[in-house]
Design a protein around this motif. Sequence first.
Motif, short mmCIF file in Angstrom:
data_model
loop_
_atom_site.label_atom_id
_atom_site.label_comp_id
_atom_site.label_asym_id
_atom_site.label_seq_id
_atom_site.Cartn_x
_atom_site.Cartn_y
_atom_site.Cartn_z
N GLY A 55 0.78 -1.22 0.00
CA GLY A 55 0.00 0.00 0.00
C GLY A 55 0.82 1.28 0.00
O GLY A 55 0.28 2.37 0.08
N ARG A 56 2.14 1.17 -0.09
CA ARG A 56 3.03 2.33 -0.10
C ARG A 56 3.65 2.46 -1.48
O ARG A 56 4.08 1.47 -2.07
CB ARG A 56 4.12 2.12 0.95
CG ARG A 56 4.93 3.33 1.28
CD ARG A 56 5.82 3.04 2.48
NE ARG A 56 7.01 2.27 2.13
CZ ARG A 56 8.14 2.81 1.68
NH1 ARG A 56 8.24 4.10 1.52
NH2 ARG A 56 9.18 2.05 1.42
N MET A 57 3.70 3.69 -2.04
CA MET A 57 4.29 3.91 -3.35
C MET A 57 5.58 4.71 -3.19
O MET A 57 5.63 5.67 -2.41
CB MET A 57 3.32 4.65 -4.26
CG MET A 57 2.10 3.82 -4.60
SD MET A 57 0.94 4.67 -5.66
CE MET A 57 1.79 4.57 -7.21
N PHE A 58 6.64 4.29 -3.91
CA PHE A 58 7.93 4.96 -3.83
C PHE A 58 8.73 4.71 -5.11
O PHE A 58 8.45 3.77 -5.85
CB PHE A 58 8.72 4.48 -2.61
CG PHE A 58 8.94 2.99 -2.58
CD1 PHE A 58 10.07 2.42 -3.13
CD2 PHE A 58 8.00 2.17 -1.98
CE1 PHE A 58 10.27 1.05 -3.10
CE2 PHE A 58 8.18 0.78 -1.94
CZ PHE A 58 9.32 0.23 -2.50
N MET A 59 9.72 5.59 -5.36
CA MET A 59 10.60 5.42 -6.51
C MET A 59 11.73 4.49 -6.11
O MET A 59 12.31 4.62 -5.03
CB MET A 59 11.18 6.76 -6.97
CG MET A 59 10.19 7.71 -7.59
SD MET A 59 9.40 7.08 -9.10
CE MET A 59 10.77 7.02 -10.22
N ALA A 60 12.04 3.54 -7.00
CA ALA A 60 13.11 2.59 -6.73
C ALA A 60 13.97 2.44 -7.98
O ALA A 60 13.50 2.66 -9.10
CB ALA A 60 12.53 1.24 -6.32
N GLN A 61 15.23 2.09 -7.75
CA GLN A 61 16.17 1.91 -8.85
C GLN A 61 16.66 0.47 -8.84
O GLN A 61 16.93 -0.10 -7.78
CB GLN A 61 17.36 2.86 -8.67
CG GLN A 61 18.35 2.80 -9.81
CD GLN A 61 19.49 3.78 -9.61
OE1 GLN A 61 19.98 3.96 -8.51
NE2 GLN A 61 19.90 4.41 -10.70
#
Length: 99
Positions: A55-61
């Motif tokens: 339920g958490r959105m984040f930018m990842a590489q």
Amino acid sequence: MKHASALVVSILMAASGSAWADVTGPGGKTIDCYCTDKSGSRVELGELRCLQVDGRMFMAQCQMSLNVPMWREVQSSCLSASLGEVPGLSSEPLVLPHL
């Protein structure tokens, strides 16, 4: 100085993209190193994606860690854009004169 070295390595990894994606294993066999997205599509090292986990959105590489490709959080939220109304801007279509 140690922090500066880590920053330079991170920048080089991000800039090189797929240049670091192949590893030569025992016997000279080439091993592809890459991440996958939720549909199973290949994502090259250094590429960024918006991930949704628990339920958490984040930018990842996509990065390497101990010779294993993995997703590393690089920003606590995702980039977004909206096509909503802009105050003071007409919603009427723009008509250009014939030249």
